[in-house]
Enzyme design. Structure first.
Site, mmCIF file in Angstrom:
data_model
loop_
_atom_site.group_PDB
_atom_site.id
_atom_site.type_symbol
_atom_site.label_atom_id
_atom_site.label_comp_id
_atom_site.label_asym_id
_atom_site.label_seq_id
_atom_site.Cartn_x
_atom_site.Cartn_y
_atom_site.Cartn_z
ATOM 1 C CG HIS A 1 -0.377 0.159 2.421
ATOM 2 N ND1 HIS A 1 0.041 -0.582 3.319
ATOM 3 C CD2 HIS A 1 -0.138 1.639 3.157
ATOM 4 C CE1 HIS A 1 0.380 0.033 4.537
ATOM 5 N NE2 HIS A 1 0.423 1.255 4.544
ATOM 6 C CG ASP B 1 0.265 -4.086 3.015
ATOM 7 O OD1 ASP B 1 0.217 -3.463 1.915
ATOM 8 O OD2 ASP B 1 -0.099 -3.658 4.089
ATOM 9 C CB SER C 1 3.268 1.644 6.483
ATOM 10 O OG SER C 1 2.104 1.686 7.117
#
Length: 470
Positions: A156, A186, A264
């Site tokens: 993402h 992901d 992230s």
């Protein structure tokens, strides 16, 4: 007239003036207007000072020093100097060592050893809003897994990016290309060229993690606080969470490390300095992924779950062994249950010619209710169950058809590279006319990572096979 303070025989008050006593503790004489006071017994100044010192000593040892200082001041002695104590120590040298899986490492040792193995990622993307296009920017983290520039991050972070740049700890910035990525798990792999001798991380075994073990992460917090280290502990393992796009992530590591936007894709280090996870999400108060509302709850993808995907991207450019059925499905809605009497499950909206689904006997209009012994409640859940298999494995598919239940045996095909895009999503073949001249809906569902597509044509939501015998 009396020679002392008081009234004389004529009623006139007389008083004698004298200087103030040298004892500061003695009260001053009453004003003339006040009535006469009985004489007070004087106390020596030294006695009062001793009493003060004793009181201070009762309060605490330090107060005794204060009492002595007070005595010196009252006795008119010169004031002494104030002493501030400071503990001088030699700075601790941090040893830079490699993770060996045998020797625990301190947080400072992990930072010294592997900050150079972490990267900051910045991306730009073109966003379409109606007739207007604008360029947006994003930021994330990643970590180096090879000396020649392969980098792991979250999918993402780079999803939809038109340009990707990677910044190393020394400040050098490189253009990066996407080797491969998969929305389902992901995870994405990037590559920067023209570099060598980079320091890769050491991968650990996420299955060895125990609740309470110390972990830490290094990342690009908020997209501006680059190479920040935060630490915490493993709060739980095997968590199942729902992301903001509805994707269900299973087997997640829960940690109380501070994980903000920009973190992230960063590495989660265990207490031995090995990477055991990829920081990915934070849980909000509505049960979805968010960067707000809840503190002390962060998540990471176990490295054991994605290391095979990463190596496949590096070697082949796509994920090998991914199971493929060759069908498109959609949820059975409450309206479908009421109108058609369907059970809960996933309804088949198209079957690819020559696929394993067709060979197994699946037909358009079938409602899949079980895969082996697992109940199917909807499209996303079915895709998740299917992805637990490997190409070549066999499963029993239970379907509801024409008011009856049937059990079919299906051996999964392998999802070919041509059916995967950069997000690991399938590209179903273009719609082809059926034997009745109508087009079957074959619009890929772009959020589940499997080959089961979403049929957006309402014509195909009706079980036409009941009438045409498909």
């Amino acid at each position: 007239m009396n020679d002392q303070n008081g009234f004389d025989n004529n009623g006139v008050y007389h008083f004698n003036y004298s200087a103030q006593p040298s004892d500061p503790w003695e009260q001053p004489q009453q004003s003339p207007a006040a009535p006469p006071q009985p004489p007070r017994k004087k106390k020596s100044g030294a006695g009062k000072v001793v009493a003060l010192v004793l009181c201070c000593a009762l309060v605490g040892g330090g107060a005794g020093v204060g009492g002595a200082a007070a005595y010196s001041a009252l006795a008119g002695e010169p004031k002494g100097e104030t002493t501030i104590y400071r503990n001088e120590v030699d700075p601790t040298a941090v040893t830079i060592k490699q993770a060996d899986g045998l020797t625990p490492m301190s947080l400072s040792e992990i930072s010294a050893a592997y900050t150079d193995s972490c990267v900051c990622i910045s991306v730009t993307a073109v966003t379409q809003q109606g007739w207007y296009q604008y360029e947006s920017a994003g930021a994330g983290s990643g970590f180096i897994i090879s000396e020649d520039g392969y980098i792991v991050t979250n999918y993402h972070v780079i999803d939809g990016a038109t340009s990707i740049k990677v910044t190393l700890n020394n400040g050098d910035t490189y253009d990066a290309k996407l080797v491969g990525g998969e929305e389902l798990n992901d995870v994405a792999v990037l590559k920067i060229d023209g570099v060598s001798g980079l320091k890769p991380v050491v991968l650990g075994d996420s299955d060895d993690l125990v609740v309470g073990e110390q972990v830490c992460t290094i990342g690009n917090a908020l997209g501006t606080l680059s190479f920040s280290q935060t630490s915490g502990h493993v709060s739980s393992t095997g968590r199942s969470i729902t992301m903001s796009d509805g994707t269900v992530m299973t087997n997640m590591i829960q940690t109380d490390c501070t994980i903000n936007s920009g973190n992230s894709g960063g590495p989660l280090f265990d207490s031995y300095g090995r990477v055991v996870g990829i920081t990915s999400a934070k849980l909000s108060n509505n049960g979805q992924s968010s960067q707000a509302s809840i503190e002390g709850i962060g998540f990471a993808i176990p490295i054991n779950d994605v290391v095979g995907i990463v190596t496949d991207f590096m070697e082949y450019g796509y994920v090998t062994g991914r199971p493929y059925m060759g069908i498109t499905v959609q949820d059975v809605t409450q309206s479908d249950m009421q109108r058609f009497g369907w059970p809960q499950g996933a309804v088949v909206t198209s079957v690819e010619e020559g696929s394993c689904a067709q060979k197994a006997g699946l037909k358009q209009g079938d409602v899949i209710t079980k895969i082996d012994d697992t109940e199917i409640t909807g499209m996303n859940q079915m895709v998740s169950v299917k992805n637990g298999y490997k190409a070549g494995q066999t499963a029993r598919i239970t379907v509801y058809r024409m008011g009856e239940e049937a059990v079919l045996t299906l051996t999964f095909d392998e999802q070919e590279n041509s059916t995967q895009n950069s997000g690991g999503q399938p590209q179903e073949p273009a719609p082809q006319p059926t034997s009745s001249g109508n087009y079957g809906g074959q619009y890929p569902y772009g959020g589940d990572g499997g080959d089961e597509g979403f049929n957006s044509n309402p014509f195909n939501s009706f079980p036409w096979s009941y009438f045409f015998g498909w």
